[in-house]
Design a protein around this motif. Sequence first.
Motif, PDB file in Angstrom:
ATOM      1  N   SER A   1      28.703  35.793  22.446  1.00  0.00           N
ATOM      2  CA  SER A   1      28.582  35.653  23.808  1.00  0.00           C
ATOM      3  C   SER A   1      27.359  34.616  24.075  1.00  0.00           C
TER       4      SER A   1
ATOM      5  N   LYS B   1      35.489  38.570  29.751  1.00  0.00           N
ATOM      6  CA  LYS B   1      35.526  37.242  30.707  1.00  0.00           C
ATOM      7  C   LYS B   1      34.463  37.728  31.956  1.00  0.00           C
ATOM      8  N   SER B   2      34.080  38.806  32.124  1.00  0.00           N
ATOM      9  CA  SER B   2      33.487  39.037  33.329  1.00  0.00           C
ATOM     10  C   SER B   2      31.638  39.178  33.284  1.00  0.00           C
TER      11      SER B   2
ATOM     12  N   SER C   1      39.318  41.948  26.800  1.00  0.00           N
ATOM     13  CA  SER C   1      39.138  40.719  27.658  1.00  0.00           C
ATOM     14  C   SER C   1      38.540  40.892  28.973  1.00  0.00           C
TER      15      SER C   1
ATOM     16  N   ASP D   1      45.049  34.965  27.198  1.00  0.00           N
ATOM     17  CA  ASP D   1      44.487  33.670  27.930  1.00  0.00           C
ATOM     18  C   ASP D   1      45.826  32.799  28.419  1.00  0.00           C
TER      19      ASP D   1
ATOM     20  N   ARG E   1      40.794  43.402  36.139  1.00  0.00           N
ATOM     21  CA  ARG E   1      39.805  42.426  36.029  1.00  0.00           C
ATOM     22  C   ARG E   1      38.464  42.667  36.715  1.00  0.00           C
TER      23      ARG E   1
ATOM     24  N   ASN F   1      46.763  36.000  31.599  1.00  0.00           N
ATOM     25  CA  ASN F   1      45.447  35.826  32.496  1.00  0.00           C
ATOM     26  C   ASN F   1      45.409  36.379  33.699  1.00  0.00           C
TER      27      ASN F   1
ATOM     28  N   ARG G   1      35.666  33.402  25.121  1.00  0.00           N
ATOM     29  CA  ARG G   1      35.283  34.793  24.421  1.00  0.00           C
ATOM     30  C   ARG G   1      36.309  35.602  24.040  1.00  0.00           C
ATOM     31  N   SER G   2      37.364  35.748  24.754  1.00  0.00           N
ATOM     32  CA  SER G   2      38.341  36.456  24.221  1.00  0.00           C
ATOM     33  C   SER G   2      39.140  36.138  23.095  1.00  0.00           C
TER      34      SER G   2
ATOM     35  N   ASN H   1      32.392  32.246  29.030  1.00  0.00           N
ATOM     36  CA  ASN H   1      33.342  33.373  29.325  1.00  0.00           C
ATOM     37  C   ASN H   1      34.780  33.013  28.950  1.00  0.00           C
ATOM     38  N   GLU H   2      35.096  31.732  29.139  1.00  0.00           N
ATOM     39  CA  GLU H   2      36.556  31.582  29.173  1.00  0.00           C
ATOM     40  C   GLU H   2      37.000  31.671  27.938  1.00  0.00           C
TER      41      GLU H   2
ATOM     42  N   GLU I   1      46.062  41.555  32.851  1.00  0.00           N
ATOM     43  CA  GLU I   1      45.763  42.195  31.611  1.00  0.00           C
ATOM     44  C   GLU I   1      46.120  43.425  31.722  1.00  0.00           C
TER      45      GLU I   1
END
Length: 421
Positions: free
Chosen positions: A125, A331-332, A327, A273, A396, A277, A133-134, A130-131, A280
């Motif tokens: 990370s 993402k967060s 995710s 993704d 999310r 998106n 990472r998944s 962030n976008e 989830e």
Amino acid sequence: MKGKVSENKRFLIALLFLGWFISSLDRMFINIAIHPIAQELHLDAASMGIILSIFYLGYTLMQLPGGLLADLFGSKRAIIISITAFSLFAGLSGFAWSLVSLLIIRLIFGLGEGAFPGGATKLMSEHFSNEKRSRVQSILLVAIGLGSFFASIAGAYLITSIGWRNVYFLFGAIGIGIAMIYYFALPSVKEKSQQKDQQDKNIPIKELLRTAAIWKVVVALFGLYTAMWGLISWVPSYLINVRKIDLLNTGIYSALPAISTMLGYLAGGWLVDKVFNNRERLMIIIGNALSAFFIYAMFTAESIAVVVTFQVLAGFTFQIAYMGILSIPLKSLPSSIMGSAFGLLNTGANLAAFVTPAVMGILIKLFDGSYEMAFYYLILGNILSLGLGLTLKNNRLVRNEKSIINQDNTLDKKFEVELIC
């Protein structure tokens, strides 16, 4: 150093992939080795279940402390110490002479390996947005499936060739070699950046622990891992004891779901993704529903070919649900607390990995060797995870960027994490 890493991120992925692989190889081998171990040490089904579970007690207990250590002292140090520790105790597993000695070694083995996921995820990370990472994490997690594949195929062959004790000696030596490679080749984040993260990490983790959203994710992972790890840990013995397959063929059959697991990770990373998106929760629901169906179809099937086919499909759909859940934090959350956050999530997941094999062993013993109720227990895990997915209107985790990141890129004390419902 960080700038150089940015120019060679594929090398970083390869290094982390290697670490995930050896950790999975060492962890998964016991699922194949447990049968000859049980024969040599004269263990019943309940004792086998405890051996399969005890590793995950140590592994679970170290998840959050390991993540905190990575946040405090840096991801590189945490990773190297973890690999060195679990490799030493992988080697020591070959010296086990009794049930008690094996339980102690496996417990400490789990403690050593428990620090790796948080450190590895934090390091990833720190170098990816962030976008991304998944997708990156889905690639790295393929190493878990690959490790399981080699543990099944190579493990079964090596056991028949050199014995389970020598296999553990070999795995321990390989792990120490990888730790040395990491010492010289693994990148570190700049000391100044680490100090900034250390100054601010305490407040975010407190807020994280108070957040209902994070605990919903933890419970969802617990349910999913109940189904996933129960199947992984007991199917080899099921094939031997119920389907009357020999050890070598059991290794081959057990390796096939590992392939579907790898494909599931990659497919899940792409789906989260490109297709799901901000939706989830649908992945969590669909993945768990299909997994539950495939588990039921597996143990009620008549032919071994159908059994393995449904096991393979279950392995694939497990990872669809898993990537949907994973995710959310990837993402967060900021990288400064990623070690702690991932450690917390893995605590819930691996608590199931600790509980489930032992519970299955007890159920198998209570029902005179029948695996039916044990497999129904796994389906309950899928239902629990699916139920958590249903409670999320928009699955999310969201950050208020102004309250998290100051102009100097440090974390603010007003850190908040919340769930959009």
